[in-house]
Scaffold this motif. Structure first.
Motif, mmCIF file in Angstrom:
data_model
loop_
_atom_site.group_PDB
_atom_site.id
_atom_site.type_symbol
_atom_site.label_atom_id
_atom_site.label_comp_id
_atom_site.label_asym_id
_atom_site.label_seq_id
_atom_site.Cartn_x
_atom_site.Cartn_y
_atom_site.Cartn_z
ATOM 1 N N LEU A 53 4.876 -11.419 1.002
ATOM 2 C CA LEU A 53 4.558 -10.158 1.637
ATOM 3 C C LEU A 53 5.304 -9.060 0.916
ATOM 4 C CD1 LEU A 53 4.600 -11.272 5.302
ATOM 5 C CD2 LEU A 53 2.394 -10.798 3.930
ATOM 6 N N LYS A 54 4.627 -7.935 0.850
ATOM 7 C CA LYS A 54 5.187 -6.676 0.264
ATOM 8 C C LYS A 54 5.682 -5.881 1.533
ATOM 9 C CE LYS A 54 4.356 -2.502 -2.727
ATOM 10 N NZ LYS A 54 3.564 -1.722 -3.413
ATOM 11 N N VAL A 55 6.954 -6.063 1.667
ATOM 12 C CA VAL A 55 7.651 -5.376 3.026
ATOM 13 C C VAL A 55 8.539 -4.081 2.675
ATOM 14 C CG1 VAL A 55 9.387 -7.254 2.773
ATOM 15 C CG2 VAL A 55 8.932 -5.961 5.104
ATOM 16 N N ALA A 56 8.536 -3.262 3.612
ATOM 17 C CA ALA A 56 9.351 -2.218 3.325
ATOM 18 C C ALA A 56 10.398 -2.013 4.534
ATOM 19 C CB ALA A 56 8.417 -1.006 3.416
ATOM 20 N N PRO A 57 11.517 -1.788 4.475
ATOM 21 C CA PRO A 57 12.530 -1.615 5.472
ATOM 22 C C PRO A 57 12.374 0.023 5.790
ATOM 23 C CG PRO A 57 13.621 -1.479 3.274
ATOM 24 C CD PRO A 57 12.209 -1.645 3.097
ATOM 25 N N PHE A 58 12.591 0.406 7.167
ATOM 26 C CA PHE A 58 12.725 1.782 7.662
ATOM 27 C C PHE A 58 13.592 2.161 8.706
ATOM 28 C CE2 PHE A 58 10.364 4.789 10.100
ATOM 29 C CZ PHE A 58 10.103 5.824 9.357
ATOM 30 N N LYS A 59 14.046 3.019 8.502
ATOM 31 C CA LYS A 59 15.063 3.544 9.734
ATOM 32 C C LYS A 59 14.708 5.013 9.744
ATOM 33 C CE LYS A 59 19.705 3.421 11.750
ATOM 34 N NZ LYS A 59 21.011 2.847 11.770
ATOM 35 N N PRO A 60 14.189 5.350 10.918
ATOM 36 C CA PRO A 60 13.730 6.860 11.229
ATOM 37 C C PRO A 60 14.918 7.802 11.141
ATOM 38 C CG PRO A 60 12.906 5.356 13.049
ATOM 39 C CD PRO A 60 13.657 4.502 12.173
ATOM 40 N N GLN A 61 15.927 7.440 11.681
ATOM 41 C CA GLN A 61 17.280 8.368 11.889
ATOM 42 C C GLN A 61 18.378 7.605 11.800
ATOM 43 O OE1 GLN A 61 17.682 11.714 14.819
ATOM 44 N NE2 GLN A 61 19.383 10.191 15.614
ATOM 45 N N ASN A 62 19.164 7.881 10.820
ATOM 46 C CA ASN A 62 20.365 7.079 10.332
ATOM 47 C C ASN A 62 21.534 8.150 10.492
ATOM 48 O OD1 ASN A 62 22.402 5.101 9.691
ATOM 49 N ND2 ASN A 62 21.313 4.680 7.751
ATOM 50 N N MET A 63 22.759 7.995 10.955
ATOM 51 C CA MET A 63 23.805 8.527 10.991
ATOM 52 C C MET A 63 25.004 7.960 10.323
ATOM 53 S SD MET A 63 26.048 10.590 13.997
ATOM 54 C CE MET A 63 24.919 12.042 14.301
ATOM 55 N N ALA A 64 25.333 8.257 9.259
ATOM 56 C CA ALA A 64 26.347 7.440 8.435
ATOM 57 C C ALA A 64 26.775 8.395 7.237
ATOM 58 C CB ALA A 64 25.645 6.368 7.736
ATOM 59 N N LEU A 65 28.118 7.997 6.826
ATOM 60 C CA LEU A 65 28.950 8.727 5.657
ATOM 61 C C LEU A 65 28.518 7.974 4.317
ATOM 62 C CD1 LEU A 65 32.031 10.179 7.415
ATOM 63 C CD2 LEU A 65 29.898 11.361 6.818
ATOM 64 N N ASN A 66 28.143 6.793 4.564
ATOM 65 C CA ASN A 66 27.762 5.935 3.286
ATOM 66 C C ASN A 66 26.391 6.127 2.930
ATOM 67 O OD1 ASN A 66 30.406 4.831 3.068
ATOM 68 N ND2 ASN A 66 29.912 3.756 4.915
ATOM 69 N N THR A 84 18.228 7.544 -4.637
ATOM 70 C CA THR A 84 17.165 6.835 -4.981
ATOM 71 C C THR A 84 16.718 7.277 -6.610
ATOM 72 O OG1 THR A 84 15.718 8.735 -4.388
ATOM 73 C CG2 THR A 84 16.315 6.837 -2.741
ATOM 74 N N PRO A 85 15.867 6.510 -7.265
ATOM 75 C CA PRO A 85 15.221 7.103 -8.428
ATOM 76 C C PRO A 85 14.986 8.473 -8.686
ATOM 77 C CG PRO A 85 14.764 4.570 -8.194
ATOM 78 C CD PRO A 85 15.327 5.232 -6.886
ATOM 79 N N SER A 86 14.283 8.744 -7.604
ATOM 80 C CA SER A 86 13.901 9.994 -7.446
ATOM 81 C C SER A 86 15.068 11.182 -7.324
ATOM 82 C CB SER A 86 12.650 10.190 -6.503
ATOM 83 O OG SER A 86 13.275 9.967 -5.151
ATOM 84 N N GLY A 87 16.075 10.739 -6.923
ATOM 85 C CA GLY A 87 17.240 11.613 -6.867
ATOM 86 C C GLY A 87 17.218 12.108 -5.531
ATOM 87 N N ASP A 97 13.558 4.171 -1.804
ATOM 88 C CA ASP A 97 12.555 5.259 -1.564
ATOM 89 C C ASP A 97 13.018 6.162 -0.466
ATOM 90 O OD1 ASP A 97 10.220 6.807 -0.855
ATOM 91 O OD2 ASP A 97 9.016 5.226 -1.618
ATOM 92 N N THR A 98 12.901 7.394 -0.497
ATOM 93 C CA THR A 98 13.487 8.072 0.415
ATOM 94 C C THR A 98 12.692 8.083 1.725
ATOM 95 O OG1 THR A 98 12.119 9.923 -0.214
ATOM 96 C CG2 THR A 98 14.420 10.074 -1.171
ATOM 97 N N ASP A 99 11.429 7.559 1.760
ATOM 98 C CA ASP A 99 10.683 7.217 2.979
ATOM 99 C C ASP A 99 11.357 6.134 3.889
ATOM 100 O OD1 ASP A 99 8.803 9.109 3.018
ATOM 101 O OD2 ASP A 99 7.460 8.198 1.684
#
Length: 499
Positions: free
Chosen positions: A34-47, A51-54, A73-75
């Motif tokens: 399957l072609k699967v994408a991870p996703f996190k709507p909102q993340n709070m992190a200092l790490n 992405t390749p697109s900058g 991907d920024t998405d």
């Protein structure tokens, strides 16, 4: 609109195992073709990662993308919050910084706009992928954060997706965590919870069976699996600094002072995991001063608020410790924010990180740094030269500061194409610095830097290979201990009922 199955993982607490479960499921689904994408709507992190697109996204989503074998991907992480004070954070939308900083109350009002960015990203992913696996943030049962929520049930309700809830049994109180969390949800939110996962279990599973049966009878929700405690899981941590080491033959002592807004602590994983390097993170508080112990090398890490962290460093007396370290022949290197601290001054005329327009640096490098409105976000490949040895260095830059070195004859650490990215090595060959995160990920670079610090290390640590093995180990555990077929059936059934 395409009805791509989306399953969301929410946790009873922070560090319940959401990030790792999403990574494991991404690899399981990828194995299934399957072609699967991870996703996190909102993340709070200092790490974070570039992405390749900058664009800039949370580090955990970069790991999950590698688990899914897809390009960053920024998405995958449309809203990233990087705290720069106890009450404020830099807001990054679709990979770009929206503002220098936003107070918590301001962001609470902004979340209505942020939700639009989240939904845009999710819709794009739904058109590009066959499955979307979503990571929540913290707990969905934080009553004070329910209004305008975009990170947990607020998102799930907006896209109408099913949810599984994971809890960490190793912390204790797992049944209270799961039942209490479910009880605090609204009726519609409770209905979209399709099952539970229990994480980090140790012991005889037969002794847990009666509790699982009670939980299912009490809630009417199935337990989809119990994941055992997985030792030695070398996957980059999202927030908490991991200090676990595997030393067998220490040749070098390396110290990393920890300041309040330290960022990208994953830079030091290759040192922490190396059997010949004794890496120590040194903590202190405003009330308790902790001197820096003797070491061969001190590394000043990155920072989300360089001026405030520099003031903290000086308040601990660590500047005096560094001076003493150098007098006794020790080596010193700064990465990103730590590199800026090594200079003469840090200017912040626009108030990007601080209300202080000018801070005096440690004065080891003839360099002036000025914080600019637009951040530098780059993937970089260069050659590192130190002690007349050269190696290929690959990493990334994330910084608001623009640095100018006031010395036309200085020695560069990297052969980067712009002067500010070249780094610096002083004439005594004792102090170095650069903007490159991930500097130590390449074994050859790590060996050169450690040789410069005083010892030749032999063992080779392939961080990417270790991480991939850890993801496979996690996926193996998911396949063995979770009812993947039932999870997929519940997910697909949810979407069939929507038609």
């Amino acid at each position: 609109m395409k009805n791509t199955p989306t399953i969301m993982v929410q946790g009873t607490t922070s560090d319940a195992g959401k990030s790792t479960l999403v990574a494991g499921l991404c690899r399981v689904y990828q194995r299934m073709g399957l072609k699967v994408a991870p996703f996190k709507p909102q993340n709070m992190a200092l790490n974070s990662a570039v992405t390749p697109s900058g664009g800039e996204i949370g580090r955990a989503q970069a790991v999950q993308a590698r688990a899914a074998c897809v390009e960053l991907d920024t998405d995958f992480n449309p809203i990233l919050l990087k705290p720069n004070s106890d009450t404020g954070a830099q807001v990054i939308v679709h990979g770009k910084a929206l503002s220098a900083g936003m107070e918590a109350a301001q962001y609470h009002d902004y979340k209505k706009i942020a939700l639009n960015a989240v939904l845009e990203s999710h819709q794009r992913l739904s058109h590009q992928y066959e499955y979307v696996v979503v990571e929540g943030a913290g707990s969905p049962a934080e009553i004070n954060l329910r209004q305008g929520d975009i990170a947990n049930m607020g998102f799930a309700e907006s896209v109408d997706c099913p949810v599984i809830i994971i809890a960490d049994i190793d912390k204790g109180g797992v049944f209270a965590h799961l039942v209490g969390t479910l009880d605090l949800l609204s009726e519609s939110e409770q209905k979209r919870v399709v099952g539970f996962v229990i994480n980090r279990f140790r012991g005889d599973i037969n002794l847990l069976t009666s509790g699982l049966e009670w939980l299912e009878a009490r809630t009417g929700k199935p337990v989809l699996g119990v994941i055992p405690y997985l030792h030695g899981l070398s996957i980059a941590a999202e927030d908490a600094v991991v200090s676990e080491q595997y030393i067998t033959n220490a040749k070098l002592k390396v110290i990393v002072p920890v300041y309040p807004r330290m960022s990208n602590h994953n830079d030091f994983d290759p040192l922490r995991l190396h059997p010949e390097i004794d890496l120590q993170f040194v903590y202190a508080t405003e009330d308790t001063k902790t001197p820096l112990p003797c070491a061969d090398l001190i590394i000043l890490p990155g920072s989300k608020n360089v001026q405030a962290d520099l003031a903290f460093l000086k308040a601990q007396g660590w500047d005096a410790c560094i001076n003493k370290h150098l007098r006794y022949g020790g080596k010193l290197i700064g990465i990103c924010g730590g590199y800026q601290m090594l200079g003469d001054a840090i200017n912040d005329p626009l108030g990007i990180e601080s209300s202080t327009p000018l801070s005096k640096g440690l004065g080891y490098i003839p360099m002036q740094t000025t914080l600019a409105e637009h951040k530098t976000l780059l993937n970089v490949e260069a050659h590192l030269t130190l002690n007349n040895k050269t190696a290929n260095a690959i990493g990334y830059e994330i910084h608001a500061g623009q640095s100018v070195i006031n010395d036309v004859n200085y020695q560069t650490l990297l052969n980067a194409n712009l002067a500010e990215r070249a780094g610096f090595v002083n004439q005594d060959n004792q102090i170095a610095g650069c903007y490159l995160h991930g500097l130590f990920d390449q074994t050859a670079v790590l060996q050169i830097v450690m040789s410069w610090a005083g010892a030749d290390i032999v063992a080779q640590i392939n961080l990417a290979e270790q991480e991939n093995k850890a993801i496979d180990k996690l996926a193996d555990a998911c396949e063995q201990h979770l009812d993947i077929k039932k999870l997929m059936h519940l997910t697909e059934q949810w979407y069939q009922n929507k038609l």
